[in-house]
Design an enzyme around this catalytic site. Sequence first.
Site, PDB file in Angstrom:
ATOM      1  CG  HIS A  32      -1.933   1.150   1.148  1.00 59.88           C
ATOM      2  ND1 HIS A  32      -3.194   1.007   0.589  1.00 59.88           N
ATOM      3  CD2 HIS A  32      -1.855   2.440   1.529  1.00 59.88           C
ATOM      4  CE1 HIS A  32      -3.842   2.162   0.652  1.00 59.88           C
ATOM      5  NE2 HIS A  32      -3.045   3.056   1.225  1.00 59.88           N
ATOM      6  CE1 TYR A  50      -4.099  14.106  -1.017  1.00 65.13           C
ATOM      7  CE2 TYR A  50      -6.192  13.293  -0.194  1.00 65.13           C
ATOM      8  CZ  TYR A  50      -4.992  13.078  -0.843  1.00 65.13           C
ATOM      9  OH  TYR A  50      -4.684  11.827  -1.321  1.00 65.13           O
ATOM     10  CB  THR A  78      -8.942  10.704  -3.019  1.00 64.82           C
ATOM     11  OG1 THR A  78      -8.167  11.322  -1.985  1.00 64.82           O
ATOM     12  CG2 THR A  78      -9.531   9.405  -2.505  1.00 64.82           C
ATOM     13  NE  ARG A 131     -10.196  11.434   7.020  1.00 68.58           N
ATOM     14  CZ  ARG A 131      -9.122  10.969   6.399  1.00 68.58           C
ATOM     15  NH1 ARG A 131      -8.499  11.707   5.517  1.00 68.58           N
ATOM     16  NH2 ARG A 131      -8.647   9.767   6.660  1.00 68.58           N
ATOM     17  CE1 TYR A 158      -8.926   4.115   4.986  1.00 67.62           C
ATOM     18  CE2 TYR A 158      -8.638   5.930   3.461  1.00 67.62           C
ATOM     19  CZ  TYR A 158      -8.425   5.363   4.707  1.00 67.62           C
ATOM     20  OH  TYR A 158      -7.708   6.055   5.649  1.00 67.62           O
ATOM     21  CG  HIS A 182      -5.455   1.991   6.121  1.00 70.87           C
ATOM     22  ND1 HIS A 182      -4.436   1.403   5.394  1.00 70.87           N
ATOM     23  CD2 HIS A 182      -5.673   3.202   5.532  1.00 70.87           C
ATOM     24  CE1 HIS A 182      -4.055   2.235   4.425  1.00 70.87           C
ATOM     25  NE2 HIS A 182      -4.787   3.326   4.487  1.00 70.87           N
ATOM     26  CG  ASP A 258      -0.771   5.256   3.821  1.00 67.70           C
ATOM     27  OD1 ASP A 258      -1.235   5.218   2.666  1.00 67.70           O
ATOM     28  OD2 ASP A 258      -1.160   6.084   4.668  1.00 67.70           O
TER      29      ASP A 258
HETATM   30  C1  0GY Z   1      -4.364   6.239   2.587  1.00 72.97           C
HETATM   31  C2  0GY Z   1      -5.162   7.103   3.448  1.00 72.97           C
HETATM   32  C3  0GY Z   1      -5.719   8.294   3.153  1.00 72.97           C
HETATM   33  C4  0GY Z   1      -5.840   8.885   1.863  1.00 72.97           C
HETATM   34  C5  0GY Z   1      -6.049   8.263   0.714  1.00 72.97           C
HETATM   35  O1  0GY Z   1      -6.465   8.191  -1.544  1.00 72.97           O
HETATM   36  C6  0GY Z   1      -6.323   8.921  -0.576  1.00 72.97           C
HETATM   37  O2  0GY Z   1      -6.408  10.139  -0.624  1.00 72.97           O
HETATM   38  O3  0GY Z   1      -6.017   6.947   0.657  1.00 72.97           O
HETATM   39  C7  0GY Z   1      -6.281   9.040   4.290  1.00 72.97           C
HETATM   40  O4  0GY Z   1      -6.325  10.288   4.226  1.00 72.97           O
HETATM   41  O5  0GY Z   1      -6.693   8.401   5.298  1.00 72.97           O
HETATM   42  O6  0GY Z   1      -4.589   5.056   2.467  1.00 72.97           O
HETATM   43  O7  0GY Z   1      -3.451   6.712   1.959  1.00 72.97           O
END
Ligand code: 0GY
Length: 303
Positions: A32, A50, A78, A131, A158, A182, A258
Amino acid sequence: MTTFEKTPGWLDWYSNPSQPRFQLPKGAVDAHCHVFGPGHLFPFAPERKYTPCDASYEQLFALRDRLGFDKNIIVQATCHGADNSAMVDALSRSEGRARGIATVKRDISDQELERLHAAGVRGVRFNFVKRLVDFTPKEELLEIAHRIKALGWHIVIYFEAVDLPELWDFFTALPTNVVVDHMGRPDVGLSIDGPQFQLFVKLMREHKNIWSKVTCPERLSVSGPKALNGEQKAYTDVVPFAKYLVENFTDRVLWGTDWPHPNLKDHMPDDGLLVDWIPYIANTPQLQQALLVDNPNRLYWSK
Ligand code: 0GY
């Protein structure tokens, strides 16, 4: 040239992580991780929640080599929406040592899906963390699920633990292998024997197609990176949750860094110390081999 300013308070990843003391087994996969941009080559999506700092494939592969991993699973983040080009570019530079998880929309063509498969994509990600993304209708996700099943792909989901009851029926109806990011984000202030985590355990026990990443202690920890045995830092409060899954579902767990750790504003982990956390949750060579080598290779490199 488009330039992007990162979200205020955003912490940068460690540019010089410590050398782990734990030696990863040969063939270990970081299952990951992400690439971000760089923004001037691969602009971030207009609908993103973000704006990250850049984190390129060269930097990811340098981390892989420093920590002692053999391969990577690069998960579409994302901030890139459904434009998978930064991730696909990284796959194409990996010399077969990376596979990808994409984000796709219902209007994607069969030809594009096949192109992604040829590039090394082996799954799609459905994100339910409010979020991070706007809601995608479940019938659209189900339609995508059935199309990608034909390619032999799986689905990465997720979500937050509090949302599992409401999502249960949808998750258990998915027609492919399903990998949970996670550990389903448990509240580690609660007991592992309590209803929240035990609902997740029930999900895995009753549905043999569901896997879990035992990842992100730095994200889930309430106590933070305090000393575990007087000399090493670890996220002690997350250990029982991850260890439980590793020991009870040994052939359906994955581990990853991560990196580059999106959305951390209080504490940025040293990736070397994250690797040193692994033996606390997988404390025999057999468990380590399953978690780090056999499981990810079976899921990502067998077809
Ligand atoms: C992760 C966790 C996060 C973000 C994303 O794709 C993403 O923006 O996965 C988070 O903010 O908890 O797995 O990287």
